[in-house]
Design an enzyme around this catalytic site. Sequence first.
Site, PDB file in Angstrom:
ATOM      1  N   VAL B  21       0.838  -1.203   0.000  1.00  0.00           N
ATOM      2  CA  VAL B  21       0.000   0.000   0.000  1.00  0.00           C
ATOM      3  C   VAL B  21       0.875   1.256   0.000  1.00  0.00           C
ATOM      4  O   VAL B  21       2.059   1.210   0.340  1.00  0.00           O
ATOM      5  CB  VAL B  21      -0.960   0.030   1.216  1.00  0.00           C
ATOM      6  N   CYS B  22       0.282   2.376  -0.389  1.00  0.00           N
ATOM      7  CA  CYS B  22       1.008   3.635  -0.455  1.00  0.00           C
ATOM      8  C   CYS B  22       1.556   3.994   0.925  1.00  0.00           C
ATOM      9  O   CYS B  22       0.851   3.796   1.898  1.00  0.00           O
ATOM     10  CB  CYS B  22       0.100   4.759  -0.950  1.00  0.00           C
ATOM     11  N   PRO B  23       2.770   4.540   1.034  1.00  0.00           N
ATOM     12  CA  PRO B  23       3.645   4.903  -0.088  1.00  0.00           C
ATOM     13  C   PRO B  23       4.624   3.804  -0.504  1.00  0.00           C
ATOM     14  O   PRO B  23       5.528   4.048  -1.279  1.00  0.00           O
ATOM     15  CB  PRO B  23       4.418   6.092   0.480  1.00  0.00           C
ATOM     16  N   THR B  25       4.006   1.470  -2.447  1.00  0.00           N
ATOM     17  CA  THR B  25       3.823   1.251  -3.887  1.00  0.00           C
ATOM     18  C   THR B  25       4.891   2.003  -4.678  1.00  0.00           C
ATOM     19  O   THR B  25       5.548   1.450  -5.558  1.00  0.00           O
ATOM     20  CB  THR B  25       2.438   1.759  -4.319  1.00  0.00           C
TER      21      THR B  25
END
Lengths: 68, 86, 268
Positions: B21-23, B25
């Site tokens: 999941v961000c960040p 990614t």
Amino acid sequence: MTLTVAGTPKEYPDGINLTRLIELEKVETPMYVTVALNDAFVESGGFEAAVLKDGDTVEFLYFMGGGR
Amino acid sequence: MPETPGAELRPDARADVTDVVCPATFAKALAALEDLEKGRILEIRMNDGEAARNVPLSLKDEGHQVLKLRDNGDGTCSLLVRKLAD
Amino acid sequence: MAFSNEQLTRYSRHIILKEFGIKGQKKLSRGSVLIVGAGGLGSPAALYLAAAGVGRIGIVDADDVDLSNLQRQIIHGTDDIGRPKADSARAGMLAVNPETEVRAVRAFLNAGNIMDIIRDYDFIIDGTDNFPAKFLINDACVLSGKAFSHAGILRFSGQLTTYVPGRGACYRCIFKEPPPPEAVPTCRQAGVIGALAGVVGSLQAMEAVKYLAGIGEVLAGALLTYDALTTAFRKIALPRRDDCAVCGAHPSITAPVDYAQAACDLTA
């Protein structure tokens, strides 16, 4: 005359030497302070002879032994 | 590697960042780019939504060339990006 | 070396920094730091460096955790009282980041062992509380060409400088010799605010991170002073001493030296 002591410009009596400045600034443990005058170290034996002039910059560097 | 106009852009490497999941990614995309030579193309598969919104912008901001974003129709999309920055 | 998803997630706030990136994180993970003293300065430094993903961290301390330490030595907990500080600090670092390799060294550094102990590390953090140790670390780092962070704290003030070989003054350029035992107060006698140790120890961790990752400018050739009561930071340019006894042109110190300690500093 104006001296910049520890980063702050202030007025001082003309012609004082480092020994007198150390008294005026109430430097703690004057025996063990390191002095830089205009970006050069002054040996502790040389404080008396170091007569200050207008525009001089003085830094006091103190022993700090703590850490634990 | 000049591309012929209209020709299919061929990725030199692929990365899948749908499993973080961000960040992270973006971090994973950067890790994949790190292993590529300048000028090479990376295809990054990512989830729709936050990743698809942010990763292309972040890569562009890093100085890379965002070439194409394709919807895979399964909740993911694939981004083609050319490595331009170190 | 490829990072796992877990690592990319753990370090994502580093990696997405343009100036730091994957390269910076790789350098940290290949880097090593020795922290001398698991105390007020060493605690935050150790926690931040372990959390940051520094590959290998050494922590040197010969003392046991005491109740009076806990006001500032945040890597130790109340349950650690009586436990060797080096072991407690190791456990604290591994709890934050089990991937870091941590070596606990339960020893006092002295002229006989310091060269061997610092040899395996890229950067040294001086988190000690006495002048003989500070001069010993300085001399050993200068002699072995290692970068290190000096810090000192007292009451409400702190100071910090980073020595990098060939890039400005060493600790001995500033303070030629340790003051006579008990001539200058230490924390033990004078007291210190815990959060001050946190500020200064965190600055030391930041210096290590910059040095290892190769970003920004470390605090070489300058002394940073922090006055907590007035919230004043000052960066004072430091001249080098050409006649410095250890880093000067003709050094008289060519091997580490032990100095006598103040009597009150000898008891833990």
